[in-house]
Design a protein around this motif. Structure first.
Motif, PDB file in Angstrom:
ATOM      1  N   ARG A  89      32.528 -35.716 -29.890  1.00  0.00           N
ATOM      2  CA  ARG A  89      33.504 -36.266 -28.946  1.00  0.00           C
ATOM      3  C   ARG A  89      33.488 -35.461 -27.650  1.00  0.00           C
ATOM      4  O   ARG A  89      33.221 -34.253 -27.662  1.00  0.00           O
ATOM      5  CB  ARG A  89      34.922 -36.220 -29.545  1.00  0.00           C
ATOM      6  CG  ARG A  89      35.083 -36.919 -30.873  1.00  0.00           C
ATOM      7  CD  ARG A  89      35.058 -38.400 -30.814  1.00  0.00           C
ATOM      8  NE  ARG A  89      36.127 -38.887 -29.960  1.00  0.00           N
ATOM      9  CZ  ARG A  89      36.247 -40.145 -29.593  1.00  0.00           C
ATOM     10  NH1 ARG A  89      35.377 -41.045 -30.003  1.00  0.00           N
ATOM     11  NH2 ARG A  89      37.236 -40.537 -28.823  1.00  0.00           N
ATOM     12  N   PRO A  90      33.827 -36.077 -26.525  1.00  0.00           N
ATOM     13  CA  PRO A  90      33.893 -35.334 -25.267  1.00  0.00           C
ATOM     14  C   PRO A  90      35.053 -34.339 -25.280  1.00  0.00           C
ATOM     15  O   PRO A  90      36.110 -34.615 -25.862  1.00  0.00           O
ATOM     16  CB  PRO A  90      34.112 -36.418 -24.220  1.00  0.00           C
ATOM     17  CG  PRO A  90      34.650 -37.589 -24.962  1.00  0.00           C
ATOM     18  CD  PRO A  90      34.136 -37.501 -26.364  1.00  0.00           C
ATOM     19  N   VAL A  91      34.840 -33.193 -24.648  1.00  0.00           N
ATOM     20  CA  VAL A  91      35.879 -32.169 -24.555  1.00  0.00           C
ATOM     21  C   VAL A  91      36.917 -32.558 -23.505  1.00  0.00           C
ATOM     22  O   VAL A  91      38.102 -32.286 -23.657  1.00  0.00           O
ATOM     23  CB  VAL A  91      35.245 -30.798 -24.214  1.00  0.00           C
ATOM     24  CG1 VAL A  91      36.291 -29.742 -23.927  1.00  0.00           C
ATOM     25  CG2 VAL A  91      34.335 -30.356 -25.350  1.00  0.00           C
ATOM     26  N   ALA A  92      36.465 -33.205 -22.436  1.00  0.00           N
ATOM     27  CA  ALA A  92      37.346 -33.605 -21.336  1.00  0.00           C
ATOM     28  C   ALA A  92      36.693 -34.778 -20.608  1.00  0.00           C
ATOM     29  O   ALA A  92      35.600 -35.214 -20.976  1.00  0.00           O
ATOM     30  CB  ALA A  92      37.560 -32.435 -20.381  1.00  0.00           C
ATOM     31  N   TRP A 128      30.292 -32.181 -24.469  1.00  0.00           N
ATOM     32  CA  TRP A 128      30.546 -32.793 -25.772  1.00  0.00           C
ATOM     33  C   TRP A 128      30.781 -31.708 -26.813  1.00  0.00           C
ATOM     34  O   TRP A 128      30.126 -30.675 -26.796  1.00  0.00           O
ATOM     35  CB  TRP A 128      29.355 -33.656 -26.197  1.00  0.00           C
ATOM     36  CG  TRP A 128      29.054 -34.743 -25.219  1.00  0.00           C
ATOM     37  CD1 TRP A 128      28.221 -34.665 -24.139  1.00  0.00           C
ATOM     38  CD2 TRP A 128      29.600 -36.056 -25.204  1.00  0.00           C
ATOM     39  NE1 TRP A 128      28.217 -35.852 -23.466  1.00  0.00           N
ATOM     40  CE2 TRP A 128      29.050 -36.732 -24.090  1.00  0.00           C
ATOM     41  CE3 TRP A 128      30.500 -36.731 -26.022  1.00  0.00           C
ATOM     42  CZ2 TRP A 128      29.370 -38.042 -23.784  1.00  0.00           C
ATOM     43  CZ3 TRP A 128      30.818 -38.040 -25.711  1.00  0.00           C
ATOM     44  CH2 TRP A 128      30.260 -38.691 -24.610  1.00  0.00           C
ATOM     45  N   GLU A 129      31.671 -31.968 -27.738  1.00  0.00           N
ATOM     46  CA  GLU A 129      31.941 -31.050 -28.842  1.00  0.00           C
ATOM     47  C   GLU A 129      30.901 -31.306 -29.922  1.00  0.00           C
ATOM     48  O   GLU A 129      30.797 -32.428 -30.439  1.00  0.00           O
ATOM     49  CB  GLU A 129      33.357 -31.316 -29.379  1.00  0.00           C
ATOM     50  CG  GLU A 129      34.050 -30.125 -29.962  1.00  0.00           C
ATOM     51  CD  GLU A 129      33.499 -29.665 -31.301  1.00  0.00           C
ATOM     52  OE1 GLU A 129      33.189 -30.491 -32.175  1.00  0.00           O
ATOM     53  OE2 GLU A 129      33.386 -28.442 -31.466  1.00  0.00           O
ATOM     54  N   ASP A 165      36.384 -41.377 -17.959  1.00  0.00           N
ATOM     55  CA  ASP A 165      36.551 -41.197 -19.392  1.00  0.00           C
ATOM     56  C   ASP A 165      35.172 -41.393 -20.010  1.00  0.00           C
ATOM     57  O   ASP A 165      34.609 -42.483 -19.935  1.00  0.00           O
ATOM     58  CB  ASP A 165      37.542 -42.228 -19.929  1.00  0.00           C
ATOM     59  CG  ASP A 165      37.697 -42.214 -21.438  1.00  0.00           C
ATOM     60  OD1 ASP A 165      36.893 -41.558 -22.146  1.00  0.00           O
ATOM     61  OD2 ASP A 165      38.627 -42.878 -21.918  1.00  0.00           O
ATOM     62  N   PRO A 166      34.572 -40.363 -20.623  1.00  0.00           N
ATOM     63  CA  PRO A 166      33.224 -40.493 -21.186  1.00  0.00           C
ATOM     64  C   PRO A 166      33.116 -41.609 -22.222  1.00  0.00           C
ATOM     65  O   PRO A 166      32.085 -42.271 -22.313  1.00  0.00           O
ATOM     66  CB  PRO A 166      32.955 -39.133 -21.831  1.00  0.00           C
ATOM     67  CG  PRO A 166      33.865 -38.193 -21.126  1.00  0.00           C
ATOM     68  CD  PRO A 166      35.082 -38.995 -20.781  1.00  0.00           C
ATOM     69  N   MET A 167      34.173 -41.826 -22.979  1.00  0.00           N
ATOM     70  CA  MET A 167      34.130 -42.884 -23.984  1.00  0.00           C
ATOM     71  C   MET A 167      34.137 -44.261 -23.320  1.00  0.00           C
ATOM     72  O   MET A 167      33.547 -45.204 -23.832  1.00  0.00           O
ATOM     73  CB  MET A 167      35.276 -42.735 -24.985  1.00  0.00           C
ATOM     74  CG  MET A 167      35.167 -41.453 -25.821  1.00  0.00           C
ATOM     75  SD  MET A 167      33.537 -41.169 -26.569  1.00  0.00           S
ATOM     76  CE  MET A 167      33.430 -42.564 -27.673  1.00  0.00           C
ATOM     77  N   ALA A 168      34.773 -44.382 -22.164  1.00  0.00           N
ATOM     78  CA  ALA A 168      34.737 -45.647 -21.416  1.00  0.00           C
ATOM     79  C   ALA A 168      33.317 -45.927 -20.933  1.00  0.00           C
ATOM     80  O   ALA A 168      32.859 -47.082 -20.973  1.00  0.00           O
ATOM     81  CB  ALA A 168      35.709 -45.609 -20.238  1.00  0.00           C
ATOM     82  N   ILE A 169      32.602 -44.880 -20.498  1.00  0.00           N
ATOM     83  CA  ILE A 169      31.203 -45.045 -20.097  1.00  0.00           C
ATOM     84  C   ILE A 169      30.383 -45.512 -21.293  1.00  0.00           C
ATOM     85  O   ILE A 169      29.603 -46.463 -21.210  1.00  0.00           O
ATOM     86  CB  ILE A 169      30.621 -43.736 -19.532  1.00  0.00           C
ATOM     87  CG1 ILE A 169      31.361 -43.317 -18.267  1.00  0.00           C
ATOM     88  CG2 ILE A 169      29.126 -43.878 -19.257  1.00  0.00           C
ATOM     89  CD1 ILE A 169      31.005 -41.923 -17.779  1.00  0.00           C
ATOM     90  N   PHE A 170      30.548 -44.830 -22.423  1.00  0.00           N
ATOM     91  CA  PHE A 170      29.804 -45.165 -23.635  1.00  0.00           C
ATOM     92  C   PHE A 170      30.102 -46.600 -24.091  1.00  0.00           C
ATOM     93  O   PHE A 170      29.185 -47.385 -24.353  1.00  0.00           O
ATOM     94  CB  PHE A 170      30.152 -44.173 -24.752  1.00  0.00           C
ATOM     95  CG  PHE A 170      29.508 -44.498 -26.064  1.00  0.00           C
ATOM     96  CD1 PHE A 170      28.164 -44.248 -26.266  1.00  0.00           C
ATOM     97  CD2 PHE A 170      30.250 -45.068 -27.089  1.00  0.00           C
ATOM     98  CE1 PHE A 170      27.559 -44.559 -27.476  1.00  0.00           C
ATOM     99  CE2 PHE A 170      29.654 -45.373 -28.303  1.00  0.00           C
ATOM    100  CZ  PHE A 170      28.317 -45.122 -28.498  1.00  0.00           C
ATOM    101  N   GLU A 171      31.390 -46.954 -24.163  1.00  0.00           N
ATOM    102  CA  GLU A 171      31.774 -48.296 -24.612  1.00  0.00           C
ATOM    103  C   GLU A 171      31.260 -49.369 -23.669  1.00  0.00           C
ATOM    104  O   GLU A 171      30.828 -50.445 -24.107  1.00  0.00           O
ATOM    105  CB  GLU A 171      33.289 -48.369 -24.780  1.00  0.00           C
ATOM    106  CG  GLU A 171      33.766 -47.536 -25.960  1.00  0.00           C
ATOM    107  CD  GLU A 171      35.258 -47.218 -25.930  1.00  0.00           C
ATOM    108  OE1 GLU A 171      35.972 -47.717 -25.034  1.00  0.00           O
ATOM    109  OE2 GLU A 171      35.695 -46.441 -26.801  1.00  0.00           O
TER     110      GLU A 171
END
Length: 119
Positions: A91-94, A85-86, A46-52
């Motif tokens: 936000r990540p697309v997937a 990324w969109e 999950d890209p947001m998990a990497i970022f967080e």
């Protein structure tokens, strides 16, 4: 005291370390994030998990050494892991396709058999 911060975005988690000018470790923290296996041979994050996770480790180090003392930040990552990324939303697309993922292995083998591959 000035320090340099290194952030290692790894395959299973992120590590952030602050080093003194003499090279001693002033602060060191690690945060794991989950691996996602939607199909056999597929590996995603999950890209947001990497970022967080990155923000979490950086904040943890900044609590131990003042952010004002950080004169440089170096970053290393997983290289072949891919995120789209969109542009409009940021936000990540997937999910990220991780370097360990094998879903394109057959396509790569086919390319190697053509003139498009470099030896």
């Amino acid at each position: 005291m000035a320090c340099v911060v290194g952030i290692d975005l790894g395959t299973t988690g992120n590590r952030t370390i602050a080093f003194s000018e003499a090279g001693e470790i002033l602060a060191n923290t690690y945060d794991a994030f989950p691996q996602i296996y939607p199909h056999a041979g597929w590996v995603e994050h999950d890209p947001m998990a990497i970022f967080e996770s990155t923000i979490k480790t950086l904040r943890s180090v900044a609590e131990k050494v003042s952010a004002h003392t950080m004169v440089a930040i170096g970053l290393t990552n997983q290289r072949e892991t891919t995120v789209v990324w969109e542009r409009r939303t940021g936000r990540p697309v997937a999910n990220a396709i991780v370097w360990q993922d094998r879903r394109t292995a057959e396509i790569c083998r086919d390319i190697v058999k053509t003139d498009h591959a470099r030896n």
